[in-house]
Design an enzyme around this catalytic site. Structure first.
Site, mmCIF file in Angstrom:
data_model
loop_
_atom_site.group_PDB
_atom_site.id
_atom_site.type_symbol
_atom_site.label_atom_id
_atom_site.label_comp_id
_atom_site.label_asym_id
_atom_site.label_seq_id
_atom_site.Cartn_x
_atom_site.Cartn_y
_atom_site.Cartn_z
ATOM 1 N N SER A 34 88.262 47.311 70.827
ATOM 2 C CA SER A 34 86.948 46.682 71.024
ATOM 3 C C SER A 34 85.899 47.272 70.106
ATOM 4 O O SER A 34 85.913 48.463 69.823
ATOM 5 C CB SER A 34 86.475 46.925 72.454
ATOM 6 O OG SER A 34 87.254 46.211 73.327
ATOM 7 N N ARG A 50 61.520 -2.260 58.212
ATOM 8 C CA ARG A 50 61.080 -2.033 59.593
ATOM 9 C C ARG A 50 61.826 -0.875 60.251
ATOM 10 O O ARG A 50 61.477 -0.454 61.345
ATOM 11 C CB ARG A 50 61.222 -3.326 60.410
ATOM 12 C CG ARG A 50 60.185 -4.361 59.961
ATOM 13 C CD ARG A 50 60.441 -5.691 60.610
ATOM 14 N NE ARG A 50 60.240 -5.608 62.039
ATOM 15 C CZ ARG A 50 60.777 -6.462 62.918
ATOM 16 N NH1 ARG A 50 61.558 -7.424 62.493
ATOM 17 N NH2 ARG A 50 60.543 -6.338 64.200
#
Ligand code: UD1
Ligand code: MG
Length: 452
Positions: A409, A18
């Site tokens: 960066s 189930r």
């Protein structure tokens, strides 16, 4: 009590159809752990001296889970599903060792509290030959009824076999039972299958005990504890109860949950003092949060250790193997995996740190990515203490950034950077003076020619 021996028998032979799932029923999780794990945990807190788990044939995955959770527990196979008493007798050999008490618990009833199991054990210690947990069911249909008279349990009648008076009995059978070890086997061997389902019902143990002039008692507990799980809906309902309990325990331990109903915990989540958890945070398995840490909204944590005074999120993802040292900061849209971030280091925005170590007080700029995977294997990135990684840098592992080093960066770093050096891994900027003015002049000329 401590001196009494106790065998716990967990019935876990599953049909489980189930659940509409390929996974055995007792392996479905609530609060991050399998149903079976919850049951074995509860048993583990009641001082049992031996554990037997009854599983169905071909349920190797369940046996593996038992081994993982309780290496000393023994698995027994019930070859045919012939009823709950038949299942208990699959564990005949440990019953024959005559423990003082036998606790029988269903593997699909994960919310059972250790305190209730102890009440059952106390009842057998006090001389009852059988003790059963009962509850008042909002909807009793399908449950066996506890037939009580003058404070004694005289029978359990299955719903299908009960008459109208029996069906009106206020207490339902939760299925959890204790039997006194010295009479258990005699009783179990007398159970027959003369009922509508032709099954060997464990519940018949009560009338048999009575016929042997033995005493049985019913002990009432809350319905929540006795919730058995057969469907995904019941699984979700049990999850809600488990979460409710975990939130309450966290609040009782002094954690600030601003909106408790929006925070999801695991059974093993651990908190220190003065921790604040903002709304909408999910804790997977194996998370520890130390004193004074703040977990901001919409963060997801699993397998992570969050140190003292750390700030996580909002919108952070901590994956297994994350260790954040004291005062570290992991900000929004940052993912961390298999990475140690030492005290005071920061990665505040839009970053992936995987298979890395970040030294104390290092600063990881926005958009930094540790490129840990080359398509075949994972490699490590080491960032030294006080290092500064400029925004939008890609660190191609294996690579080491030295202590106190800077990365400009937008760099793509493929070679180790020595301590205190600056590394630039990007093309040099070019300036063309007056270039824009010339472009605009050319455009204006083109327009004039077209309009002629
Ligand atoms: C059982 C009780 C019922 C009680 C209810 C509570 C009996 C006869 N009935 O009914 O009184 O109100 O639980 O939820 O005990 N199992 C096996 N092998 C089997 C049969 C069952 O291992 O042959 C295991 C199941 O995996 C499950 C447990 O025993 O964990 C209970 O079986 P289930 O079929 O759900 O019993 P119920 O009909 O719900
Ligand atoms: Mg059932």
């Amino acid at each position: 009590m401590a001196a009494r021996t106790c065998l716990a028998i967990v019935l876990a032979a599953g049909e489980g159809t189930r659940m509409r799932s390929a996974r055995p029923k007792v392996l479905h999780p609530i609060a991050g752990r399998s149903l079976l794990a919850h049951v074995l945990d509860a048993i583990g807190e009641t001082g049992v001296t031996a554990t037997a788990v009854v599983i169905g044939p071909g349920e190797a995955a369940v046996a593996a889970e038992v081994k993982r959770l309780s290496p000393n527990a023994e698995c027994f196979i019930q070859h045919e599903r012939r009823g709950t008493a038949h299942a208990v007798l699959a564990a005949r050999s440990p019953i024959e060792r005559h423990p003082d008490d036998i606790l029988i618990v269903y593997g699909d009833t994960p919310l059972i509290r250790p305190a209730s199991l102890l009440r059952l054990r106390n009842a057998t210690a006090d001389g009852a030959s059988a003790a059963v947990l009962g509850f008042r069911a909002a909807n009793p249909s399908g449950y066996g009824r506890l037939i009580v008279s003058d404070g004694e349990l005289i029978a359990i009648r299955e719903d299908a076999d009960a008459n109208t008076t029996e069906r009106a009995a206020p207490l339902c059978n939760g299925g959890t039972m204790a039997l006194a070890g010295k009479t258990a086997l005699t009783i179990l061997d007398r159970i027959g299958n003369h009922n509508r389902k032709h099954e060997f019902y464990l519940t018949d143990a009560i009338e048999i005990a009575r016929s042997m002039s033995l005493r049985a008692v019913a002990i009432e507990v809350e319905e929540d504890e006795m919730r058995g799980i057969n469907t995904k809906k019941q699984l979700a309902e049990a999850e809600a109860v488990a979460q409710q309990r975990l939130r309450q325990a966290a609040l009782d331990a002094g954690v600030t949950l601003i909106a408790p109903e929006t925070v999801f915990l695991s059974a093993d989540t651990k908190f220190g003092r003065d921790v604040v958890v903002e709304p909408f945070v999910v804790f997977g398995e194996k998370v520890t949060v130390e004193d004074g840490a703040v977990i901001h909204s919409f963060s997801h944590l699993a397998g992570a250790h969050v140190g003292k005074g750390v700030s996580v999120g909002p919108f952070a993802r901590l994956r297994p193997g994350t260790r954040l040292g004291e005062g570290a900061r992991i900000g929004n849209f940052v993912e961390v995996k298999e990475t140690v971030v030492e005290a005071g280091a920061k990665a505040n925005h839009l970053t992936y740190l995987g298979d890395a170590s970040i030294g104390a007080n290092a600063n990881i700029g926005a958009g930094t990515i540790t490129c840990n995977y080359d398509g075949a294997a994972k490699h490590r990135t080491e960032i030294g203490r006080d290092a500064f990684i400029g925004s939008n840098s890609a660190l191609v592992a294996p690579v080491r950034i030295g202590d106190g080093a800077y990365v400009g960066s937008g760099s793509v770093i493929t070679q180790d950077v020595p301590d205190d050096a600056l590394a630039l891994g990007r093309s040099r900027q070019v300036i063309k003076q007056g270039w824009a003015t010339r472009l605009r002049g050319l455009k204006a000329l083109g327009k004039k020619n077209r309009s002629r």
